[in-house]
Scaffold this motif. Structure first.
Motif, short mmCIF file in Angstrom:
data_model
loop_
_atom_site.label_atom_id
_atom_site.label_comp_id
_atom_site.label_asym_id
_atom_site.label_seq_id
_atom_site.Cartn_x
_atom_site.Cartn_y
_atom_site.Cartn_z
N GLY A 102 7.52 -1.45 22.46
CA GLY A 102 7.67 -2.60 21.57
C GLY A 102 6.49 -2.76 20.63
N ARG A 103 5.29 -2.45 21.11
CA ARG A 103 4.10 -2.56 20.26
C ARG A 103 4.14 -1.54 19.13
NH1 ARG A 103 -0.57 -3.11 24.99
NH2 ARG A 103 0.26 -5.02 25.97
N TRP A 104 4.55 -0.32 19.47
CA TRP A 104 4.64 0.71 18.44
C TRP A 104 5.71 0.35 17.41
CZ3 TRP A 104 1.20 4.42 17.63
CH2 TRP A 104 0.34 4.76 18.67
N LEU A 105 6.80 -0.22 17.88
CA LEU A 105 7.86 -0.62 16.96
C LEU A 105 7.38 -1.73 16.04
CD1 LEU A 105 10.72 0.35 16.50
CD2 LEU A 105 11.53 -1.47 17.99
N ALA A 106 6.61 -2.67 16.58
CA ALA A 106 6.07 -3.76 15.76
C ALA A 106 5.10 -3.22 14.71
CB ALA A 106 5.38 -4.79 16.65
N CYS A 107 4.26 -2.26 15.11
CA CYS A 107 3.34 -1.63 14.15
C CYS A 107 4.11 -0.91 13.05
CB CYS A 107 2.41 -0.67 14.87
SG CYS A 107 1.18 -1.46 15.94
N PHE A 108 5.18 -0.24 13.45
CA PHE A 108 5.97 0.49 12.45
C PHE A 108 6.62 -0.48 11.46
CE2 PHE A 108 9.29 2.98 10.59
CZ PHE A 108 8.81 4.28 10.60
N LEU A 109 7.17 -1.56 11.96
CA LEU A 109 7.81 -2.54 11.07
C LEU A 109 6.78 -3.17 10.14
CD1 LEU A 109 10.29 -4.31 13.52
CD2 LEU A 109 10.84 -2.68 11.72
N ALA A 110 5.59 -3.47 10.67
CA ALA A 110 4.55 -4.05 9.82
C ALA A 110 4.13 -3.07 8.73
CB ALA A 110 3.34 -4.44 10.68
N GLY A 111 3.97 -1.80 9.10
CA GLY A 111 3.63 -0.79 8.11
C GLY A 111 4.71 -0.60 7.07
N ASN A 112 5.96 -0.65 7.51
CA ASN A 112 7.07 -0.52 6.56
C ASN A 112 7.10 -1.70 5.59
OD1 ASN A 112 8.27 1.92 7.04
ND2 ASN A 112 10.26 1.08 7.51
N GLY A 113 6.88 -2.89 6.14
CA GLY A 113 6.86 -4.07 5.26
C GLY A 113 5.74 -3.99 4.24
N ALA A 114 4.56 -3.55 4.68
CA ALA A 114 3.43 -3.42 3.74
C ALA A 114 3.72 -2.37 2.68
CB ALA A 114 2.16 -3.06 4.52
N SER A 115 4.29 -1.24 3.09
CA SER A 115 4.63 -0.19 2.11
C SER A 115 5.66 -0.70 1.11
CB SER A 115 5.18 1.04 2.84
OG SER A 115 4.22 1.60 3.70
N GLY A 116 6.68 -1.41 1.61
CA GLY A 116 7.69 -1.95 0.71
C GLY A 116 7.13 -2.95 -0.27
N LEU A 117 6.19 -3.79 0.19
CA LEU A 117 5.58 -4.78 -0.70
C LEU A 117 4.78 -4.11 -1.81
CD1 LEU A 117 4.40 -7.54 1.81
CD2 LEU A 117 6.19 -7.74 0.06
N ILE A 118 4.03 -3.06 -1.46
CA ILE A 118 3.23 -2.38 -2.48
C ILE A 118 4.13 -1.69 -3.50
CG2 ILE A 118 1.52 -0.56 -2.87
CD1 ILE A 118 0.33 -1.24 -0.15
N TRP A 119 5.19 -1.04 -3.01
CA TRP A 119 6.13 -0.43 -3.94
C TRP A 119 6.84 -1.51 -4.76
CZ3 TRP A 119 6.77 4.12 -6.02
CH2 TRP A 119 6.24 5.25 -5.38
N GLY A 120 7.16 -2.63 -4.13
CA GLY A 120 7.82 -3.71 -4.86
C GLY A 120 6.93 -4.31 -5.93
N MET A 121 5.61 -4.27 -5.72
CA MET A 121 4.68 -4.78 -6.73
C MET A 121 4.79 -3.99 -8.04
SD MET A 121 3.14 -7.44 -5.76
CE MET A 121 1.92 -7.46 -7.08
N ALA A 122 5.25 -2.73 -7.93
CA ALA A 122 5.44 -1.96 -9.15
C ALA A 122 6.49 -2.60 -10.04
CB ALA A 122 5.84 -0.53 -8.81
N GLY A 123 7.48 -3.25 -9.42
CA GLY A 123 8.52 -3.92 -10.20
C GLY A 123 8.01 -5.15 -10.93
N ILE A 124 6.85 -5.66 -10.52
CA ILE A 124 6.25 -6.83 -11.17
C ILE A 124 5.08 -6.41 -12.06
CG2 ILE A 124 5.12 -9.05 -10.79
CD1 ILE A 124 8.02 -9.05 -9.94
#
Length: 287
Positions: free
Chosen positions: A99-121
């Protein structure tokens, strides 16, 4: 009394205890995490390549400082991803706390998505329609790739694709003119389609992992049944050998008794013969 061989029944494959169900769920999580982390290197490579292309194409439309800052963010998050993958590979298996590894993965995915999403702004090239479409193509492609890369766990897809695509979609609607609004609607339709596709991929991968787990359990049960059968055969063989030895002992004892009876009978016959002889001699003397 002979001891009967062990006949402990093997648990049928259709029954499971709560502890085995928990173990199965835990093993499924481990398999999902393994699938997710095995795809990260390919995702890192795609992210770095697309990041370079975006920076190269938009450098003339967006201030270089803004582009450079965004590129540093992309490179930084991918460095963190590389460290997380190395840590996962060095961790002893099976994972004790998936569960801890899954939480880390989701957090990393969210951070990656936010940085890529910032390109749209931050990198939105409002003065260059062709570059707008290029940016939409890149971000849409990254989200579509997530449907395959994160097929093992649907929330991982959502954590990445939603923050990647929604900011640019908002920008399209914010422009106010019909062409941009039409592109915004198409973006929402595209996001809906890849979301449904990602969920179906997730369901298929989950079913595949469950089938692999069930096959593994069946193989284990067959091996246990084979070992149990060997034990039973060994016990039966020992029992048969013991009974044969007992029968042989009884036969030998019987033969010995018959031999003794024969000897005693012969001795008795000889004794009777001597007795008769004595009686006959006595009779002769008397007469």
């Amino acid at each position: 009394m002979p001891t009967p061989p062990d006949s402990t029944p093997i648990r049928p494959s259709g029954t499971s205890s709560p502890s085995s169900s928990f173990h199965s769920s835990l093993e499924l999580r481990r398999q999902q995490i393994h699938q997710l982390f095995s795809m990260v290197p390919m995702a890192i490579l795609a992210s770095i390549i697309n990041c370079g292309l975006v920076g190269w194409i938009l450098m003339d439309d967006i201030p270089p400082t803004t582009v450079a800052t965004w590129i540093v963010g992309i490179v930084g998050i991918n460095v963190l991803w590389s460290g997380l993958v190395l840590a996962y590979r060095r961790t002893s298996k099976p994972l004790s706390h998936p569960g801890r590894w899954l939480a880390c993965f989701l957090a990393g995915n969210g951070a990656s998505g936010l940085i890529w999403g910032m390109a749209g702004i931050a990198l939105y090239p409002s003065s260059a329609p062709s570059h707008e479409m290029f940016l939409a193509l890149v971000l849409g492609g990254m989200a579509a790739g997530s449907a395959a890369v994160h097929a093992a766990y649907f929330p991982a897809f959502l954590a990445y694709s939603l923050p990647t695509t929604l900011p640019l979609t908002y920008q399209f609607f914010a422009q106010g003119d019909p062409p941009h609004q039409a592109v915004g609607i198409m973006s929402l339709i595209f996001l809906s389609v890849i979301t449904v596709t990602a969920y179906r991929n997730f369901s298929m991968v989950k079913d595949t992992l469950n089938l692999e787990k069930e096959n593994f359990q069946l193989i284990n049960q067959l091996e246990q049944a084979h070992v149990h059968e060997k034990d039973l055969n060994h016990s039966l063989s020992k029992e048969i050998t013991r009974r044969r030895a007992t029968e042989q002992e009884l036969l030998e004892h019987k033969n010995h008794l018959e031999s003794l009876v024969g000897i005693r009978t012969s001795d008795l016959q000889k004794s009777e013969a001597r007795y008769r002889m004595v009686v006959e001699r006595i009779s002769d003397v008397i007469w």
